[in-house]
Design a protein around this motif. Structure first.
Motif, PDB file in Angstrom:
ATOM      1  N   VAL A  64       0.859  -1.190   0.000  1.00 53.27           N
ATOM      2  CA  VAL A  64       0.000   0.000   0.000  1.00 53.27           C
ATOM      3  C   VAL A  64       0.897   1.243   0.000  1.00 53.27           C
ATOM      4  O   VAL A  64       1.702   1.436   0.910  1.00 53.27           O
ATOM      5  CB  VAL A  64      -0.928   0.007   1.229  1.00 53.27           C
ATOM      6  N   GLY A  65       0.774   2.054  -1.044  1.00 53.54           N
ATOM      7  CA  GLY A  65       1.617   3.247  -1.179  1.00 53.54           C
ATOM      8  C   GLY A  65       2.943   2.883  -1.819  1.00 53.54           C
ATOM      9  O   GLY A  65       4.019   3.120  -1.250  1.00 53.54           O
ATOM     10  N   SER A  66       2.894   2.340  -3.031  1.00 57.74           N
ATOM     11  CA  SER A  66       4.100   1.770  -3.667  1.00 57.74           C
ATOM     12  C   SER A  66       5.079   2.817  -4.179  1.00 57.74           C
ATOM     13  O   SER A  66       6.218   2.475  -4.516  1.00 57.74           O
ATOM     14  CB  SER A  66       3.702   0.856  -4.834  1.00 57.74           C
ATOM     15  N   ILE A  72      -0.412  -0.845  -4.769  1.00 54.98           N
ATOM     16  CA  ILE A  72      -1.523   0.111  -4.659  1.00 54.98           C
ATOM     17  C   ILE A  72      -0.950   1.505  -4.458  1.00 54.98           C
ATOM     18  O   ILE A  72      -0.149   1.729  -3.529  1.00 54.98           O
ATOM     19  CB  ILE A  72      -2.451  -0.301  -3.502  1.00 54.98           C
ATOM     20  N   GLU A  73      -1.315   2.404  -5.341  1.00 54.43           N
ATOM     21  CA  GLU A  73      -0.764   3.763  -5.300  1.00 54.43           C
ATOM     22  C   GLU A  73      -1.857   4.702  -5.798  1.00 54.43           C
ATOM     23  O   GLU A  73      -2.404   4.495  -6.876  1.00 54.43           O
ATOM     24  CB  GLU A  73       0.484   3.827  -6.180  1.00 54.43           C
ATOM     25  N   ARG A  74      -2.149   5.730  -4.978  1.00 58.08           N
ATOM     26  CA  ARG A  74      -3.291   6.561  -5.367  1.00 58.08           C
ATOM     27  C   ARG A  74      -2.927   7.653  -6.370  1.00 58.08           C
ATOM     28  O   ARG A  74      -3.804   8.202  -7.025  1.00 58.08           O
ATOM     29  CB  ARG A  74      -3.936   7.179  -4.129  1.00 58.08           C
ATOM     30  N   ARG A 100      15.536  -2.655  -0.628  1.00 56.29           N
ATOM     31  CA  ARG A 100      15.440  -1.245  -0.220  1.00 56.29           C
ATOM     32  C   ARG A 100      14.533  -0.486  -1.168  1.00 56.29           C
ATOM     33  O   ARG A 100      14.718  -0.536  -2.386  1.00 56.29           O
ATOM     34  CB  ARG A 100      16.825  -0.596  -0.217  1.00 56.29           C
ATOM     35  N   THR A 101      13.595   0.249  -0.612  1.00 57.61           N
ATOM     36  CA  THR A 101      12.715   1.080  -1.440  1.00 57.61           C
ATOM     37  C   THR A 101      13.471   2.367  -1.803  1.00 57.61           C
ATOM     38  O   THR A 101      14.528   2.665  -1.238  1.00 57.61           O
ATOM     39  CB  THR A 101      11.431   1.461  -0.677  1.00 57.61           C
ATOM     40  N   GLU A 102      12.892   3.155  -2.689  1.00 56.08           N
ATOM     41  CA  GLU A 102      13.508   4.434  -3.062  1.00 56.08           C
ATOM     42  C   GLU A 102      13.670   5.327  -1.818  1.00 56.08           C
ATOM     43  O   GLU A 102      14.721   5.915  -1.595  1.00 56.08           O
ATOM     44  CB  GLU A 102      12.665   5.163  -4.120  1.00 56.08           C
TER      45      GLU A 102
END
Ligand code: SAM
Length: 210
Positions: free
Chosen positions: A44-46, A67-69, A189-191
């Motif tokens: 959630v919030g990619s 999922i990314e708004r 690791r995410t951005e």
């Protein structure tokens, strides 16, 4: 994450409707979309999608849904998925508050929350993705033994989340207050994780079940 508005974002996403959904047509259709019985893990919030695309490549036996708004940000995930021909990944342009409209009860095996927006003001606490209102949604869509995995550099959000999850009655395990000291070999690791770790922020992590 704020990104400049791209007027062509919607057309771009519509042109890749095989992997990304921006409307309600896929509601309740996640299993059919993959057309297999593999476990479903969602993030959630990619954001720009490094985590979910790398996870999908590392675990072809799991179905991933990012999922990314923000449609402008979602473009970056679609580009990665298409360039790398990732077949076990689908994407929803969606606000997490509508999760239960898209997933059946107990359909999801794991929820990842990575570097969620901290919303530091108390009056915005309900927007935090570890607020009780979101925990209720995760509880509905997760299998009974399904897990929430959460990483953040933000100390206040981590403390809020420990309290929110504990008060909700969740069981917490594998809590780390400094993930990158002795970093697990399989940590992707995410951005944001790279950005804040390089600035000297410690990375917090936990796993939780209902
Ligand atoms: N997970 C990525 C990372 O670690 O690099 C991105 C982190 S960024 C701080 C948070 C992302 O979550 C933003 O792209 C934002 O649009 C998205 N987001 C925040 N609240 C959301 C919500 N309620 N539903 C869906 N996406 C959300």
């Amino acid at each position: 994450m704020r990104m400049r508005n791209k007027p062509w974002a919607e057309d771009f996403l519509l042109a890749h409707a095989e992997i990304v959904s921006i409307d309600e047509a896929r509601k309740g259709q996640m299993r059919e979309w993959f057309n297999n019985d593999q476990p479903i893990h969602i993030e959630v919030g990619s954001g720009m999608g490094r985590f979910i695309t790398e996870m999908a490549k590392a675990h072809p036996d799991i179905n991933y849904i990012g999922i990314e708004r923000d449609k402008n940000v979602m473009i970056r995930i679609v580009e990665k998925a298409v360039e790398q021909n990732i077949t076990n990944l689908r994407l929803l342009t969606l606000d997490a508050e509508h999760l239960a409209d898209y997933f059946s009860a107990g359909e999801v095996d794991r929820v990842y929350l990575n570097f969620s927006d901290p919303w530091p003001k108390t009056r915005h606490a309900k927007r935090r993705l570890t607020h009780e209102n979101f925990l209720k949604l995760y509880q509905v869509i997760l299998k009974e033994d399904g897990e929430v995995h959460f990483k953040t550099d933000n100390q206040q959000l981590f403390e809020f989340s420990l309290e929110s999850m504990s008060q909700y009655g969740m069981k917490l395990k594998n809590i780390s207050l400094d993930l990158h000291t002795d970093e697990p070999a399989d940590n992707i690791r995410t951005e944001y994780e790279d950005k804040f770790s390089s600035k000297g922020f410690r990375i917090n992590r936990l796993e939780a079940t209902f």
